[in-house]
Scaffold this motif. Sequence first.
Motif, PDB file in Angstrom:
ATOM      1  N   ARG A 135       0.848  -1.197   0.000  1.00  0.00           N
ATOM      2  CA  ARG A 135       0.000   0.000   0.000  1.00  0.00           C
ATOM      3  C   ARG A 135       0.880   1.242   0.000  1.00  0.00           C
ATOM      4  O   ARG A 135       1.904   1.278   0.689  1.00  0.00           O
ATOM      5  CB  ARG A 135      -0.882  -0.013   1.254  1.00  0.00           C
ATOM      6  N   LEU A 136       0.485   2.249  -0.779  1.00  0.00           N
ATOM      7  CA  LEU A 136       1.142   3.561  -0.707  1.00  0.00           C
ATOM      8  C   LEU A 136       0.126   4.504  -0.073  1.00  0.00           C
ATOM      9  O   LEU A 136      -0.766   5.002  -0.749  1.00  0.00           O
ATOM     10  CB  LEU A 136       1.556   4.059  -2.107  1.00  0.00           C
ATOM     11  N   SER A 137       0.253   4.716   1.222  1.00  0.00           N
ATOM     12  CA  SER A 137      -0.778   5.443   1.972  1.00  0.00           C
ATOM     13  C   SER A 137      -0.482   6.932   2.142  1.00  0.00           C
ATOM     14  O   SER A 137      -1.195   7.639   2.853  1.00  0.00           O
ATOM     15  CB  SER A 137      -0.942   4.795   3.345  1.00  0.00           C
ATOM     16  N   GLU A 138       0.572   7.429   1.480  1.00  0.00           N
ATOM     17  CA  GLU A 138       1.041   8.801   1.713  1.00  0.00           C
ATOM     18  C   GLU A 138      -0.029   9.881   1.571  1.00  0.00           C
ATOM     19  O   GLU A 138      -0.102  10.821   2.368  1.00  0.00           O
ATOM     20  CB  GLU A 138       2.218   9.129   0.777  1.00  0.00           C
ATOM     21  N   LEU A 139      -0.864   9.778   0.532  1.00  0.00           N
ATOM     22  CA  LEU A 139      -1.863  10.831   0.301  1.00  0.00           C
ATOM     23  C   LEU A 139      -2.838  10.991   1.472  1.00  0.00           C
ATOM     24  O   LEU A 139      -3.347  12.082   1.703  1.00  0.00           O
ATOM     25  CB  LEU A 139      -2.643  10.570  -0.996  1.00  0.00           C
ATOM     26  N   THR A 140      -3.076   9.911   2.218  1.00  0.00           N
ATOM     27  CA  THR A 140      -4.025   9.992   3.329  1.00  0.00           C
ATOM     28  C   THR A 140      -3.542  10.932   4.430  1.00  0.00           C
ATOM     29  O   THR A 140      -4.339  11.446   5.197  1.00  0.00           O
ATOM     30  CB  THR A 140      -4.299   8.613   3.977  1.00  0.00           C
ATOM     31  N   ILE A 141      -2.217  11.152   4.513  1.00  0.00           N
ATOM     32  CA  ILE A 141      -1.731  12.088   5.532  1.00  0.00           C
ATOM     33  C   ILE A 141      -1.221  13.385   4.913  1.00  0.00           C
ATOM     34  O   ILE A 141      -0.513  14.156   5.551  1.00  0.00           O
ATOM     35  CB  ILE A 141      -0.654  11.464   6.469  1.00  0.00           C
ATOM     36  N   SER A 162       0.191   4.802 -10.415  1.00  0.00           N
ATOM     37  CA  SER A 162      -1.015   5.640 -10.321  1.00  0.00           C
ATOM     38  C   SER A 162      -2.110   4.886  -9.580  1.00  0.00           C
ATOM     39  O   SER A 162      -2.734   5.411  -8.657  1.00  0.00           O
ATOM     40  CB  SER A 162      -1.545   6.010 -11.715  1.00  0.00           C
ATOM     41  N   GLU A 163      -2.325   3.642  -9.986  1.00  0.00           N
ATOM     42  CA  GLU A 163      -3.360   2.814  -9.375  1.00  0.00           C
ATOM     43  C   GLU A 163      -3.091   2.601  -7.888  1.00  0.00           C
ATOM     44  O   GLU A 163      -3.995   2.662  -7.056  1.00  0.00           O
ATOM     45  CB  GLU A 163      -3.401   1.466 -10.112  1.00  0.00           C
ATOM     46  N   LEU A 164      -1.835   2.371  -7.569  1.00  0.00           N
ATOM     47  CA  LEU A 164      -1.444   2.094  -6.187  1.00  0.00           C
ATOM     48  C   LEU A 164      -1.565   3.354  -5.308  1.00  0.00           C
ATOM     49  O   LEU A 164      -2.150   3.322  -4.231  1.00  0.00           O
ATOM     50  CB  LEU A 164      -0.006   1.572  -6.181  1.00  0.00           C
ATOM     51  N   SER A 165      -1.034   4.465  -5.805  1.00  0.00           N
ATOM     52  CA  SER A 165      -0.941   5.675  -4.973  1.00  0.00           C
ATOM     53  C   SER A 165      -2.236   6.466  -4.856  1.00  0.00           C
ATOM     54  O   SER A 165      -2.478   7.129  -3.857  1.00  0.00           O
ATOM     55  CB  SER A 165       0.156   6.589  -5.523  1.00  0.00           C
ATOM     56  N   LEU A 166      -3.085   6.406  -5.883  1.00  0.00           N
ATOM     57  CA  LEU A 166      -4.325   7.192  -5.850  1.00  0.00           C
ATOM     58  C   LEU A 166      -5.451   6.475  -5.105  1.00  0.00           C
ATOM     59  O   LEU A 166      -6.515   7.042  -4.875  1.00  0.00           O
ATOM     60  CB  LEU A 166      -4.769   7.581  -7.265  1.00  0.00           C
ATOM     61  N   ALA A 167      -5.207   5.227  -4.710  1.00  0.00           N
ATOM     62  CA  ALA A 167      -6.132   4.503  -3.828  1.00  0.00           C
ATOM     63  C   ALA A 167      -5.362   4.179  -2.552  1.00  0.00           C
ATOM     64  O   ALA A 167      -5.050   3.019  -2.269  1.00  0.00           O
ATOM     65  CB  ALA A 167      -6.641   3.233  -4.502  1.00  0.00           C
ATOM     66  N   LYS A 172      -3.052  -3.822  -2.085  1.00  0.00           N
ATOM     67  CA  LYS A 172      -2.938  -4.622  -3.305  1.00  0.00           C
ATOM     68  C   LYS A 172      -2.241  -5.921  -2.916  1.00  0.00           C
ATOM     69  O   LYS A 172      -1.268  -5.901  -2.152  1.00  0.00           O
ATOM     70  CB  LYS A 172      -2.100  -3.889  -4.356  1.00  0.00           C
ATOM     71  N   SER A 173      -2.697  -7.029  -3.474  1.00  0.00           N
ATOM     72  CA  SER A 173      -2.172  -8.333  -3.072  1.00  0.00           C
ATOM     73  C   SER A 173      -0.759  -8.573  -3.606  1.00  0.00           C
ATOM     74  O   SER A 173      -0.313  -7.901  -4.542  1.00  0.00           O
ATOM     75  CB  SER A 173      -3.091  -9.442  -3.594  1.00  0.00           C
ATOM     76  N   ALA A 174      -0.111  -9.564  -3.024  1.00  0.00           N
ATOM     77  CA  ALA A 174       1.228  -9.952  -3.481  1.00  0.00           C
ATOM     78  C   ALA A 174       1.182 -10.382  -4.948  1.00  0.00           C
ATOM     79  O   ALA A 174       2.131 -10.150  -5.701  1.00  0.00           O
ATOM     80  CB  ALA A 174       1.766 -11.089  -2.616  1.00  0.00           C
ATOM     81  N   TYR A 175       0.055 -10.987  -5.349  1.00  0.00           N
ATOM     82  CA  TYR A 175      -0.059 -11.422  -6.754  1.00  0.00           C
ATOM     83  C   TYR A 175      -0.214 -10.242  -7.696  1.00  0.00           C
ATOM     84  O   TYR A 175       0.278 -10.261  -8.824  1.00  0.00           O
ATOM     85  CB  TYR A 175      -1.197 -12.439  -6.920  1.00  0.00           C
ATOM     86  N   TRP A 176      -0.905  -9.202  -7.222  1.00  0.00           N
ATOM     87  CA  TRP A 176      -0.987  -7.953  -8.003  1.00  0.00           C
ATOM     88  C   TRP A 176       0.436  -7.411  -8.208  1.00  0.00           C
ATOM     89  O   TRP A 176       0.829  -7.057  -9.312  1.00  0.00           O
ATOM     90  CB  TRP A 176      -1.856  -6.929  -7.263  1.00  0.00           C
ATOM     91  N   ALA A 177       1.198  -7.381  -7.108  1.00  0.00           N
ATOM     92  CA  ALA A 177       2.571  -6.859  -7.154  1.00  0.00           C
ATOM     93  C   ALA A 177       3.459  -7.706  -8.069  1.00  0.00           C
ATOM     94  O   ALA A 177       4.338  -7.177  -8.755  1.00  0.00           O
ATOM     95  CB  ALA A 177       3.161  -6.801  -5.750  1.00  0.00           C
TER      96      ALA A 177
END
Length: 255
Positions: A135-141, A162-167, A172-177
Amino acid sequence: MGTIRENGSLYTKIDGKVAVVEFGHPASNSFVSELLDRLAEEIKSLSDNDTISVIILKSEGDRAFCAGASFSELMAVSNLAEGKVFFSGFANVINAMRNCKKVIVGRVQGKTVGGGVGLAAACDYVFASVNAAIRLSELTIGIAPLVIAPAVERKIGTAGISELSLAPTEWKSAYWAQEKGLFSKVFDDIKELDKELDFFVQKLASYNPEGLSEWKKVLWNNTDHWDTLLTERAAITGKLVLSEFTRNALVKFKK
């Protein structure tokens, strides 16, 4: 080599041609500045160690791989200079990994957030567990994953980051990665992961060290400007962390 302190621990164990670097911190293996500095220095020193040809980067325990930057240190940033220094920590580690003459294999056993995703992306090959959601949670803070973006984008592309950071609240699962190219292999259980990892690095370590080193340079082609780019990005992030939005978000988050 190794030290345990309240600001984290870092151990290096050398076995034949393989160096295993293990970092740890009681707060889900997050990084305080001092631990990032020590990791960057350790990678630089191993880069010049002619007895080894492969580095494994791993973290302590069987839960989170890395929760990113230290939350309490983030809260404590009080001016632009401190902000730049704090966010330069991950910049320095990513650049040390990029410039390292040895191939770096990541072992990602569990959840990974923010800067931890950057670390995984800066590895040359990654073994992960099925539990290694990211998860890229930066935008939440109120900040953004500016410093680690070049490393992550190099692996998963602009669409992926984009998909990772804007949500930023979505895992995202290990398989997504794996599908996106961040993880090379994903295993159902840690025991099998470690067995395969050991087999893989022993084989890798048997190849010509100069060949590995020259090939690594090619794999990291066109990234020389990162030395300045990542530091510039650290300064921007430092500015964002002082914004009223981020201050309020951090206080809420802490509660």
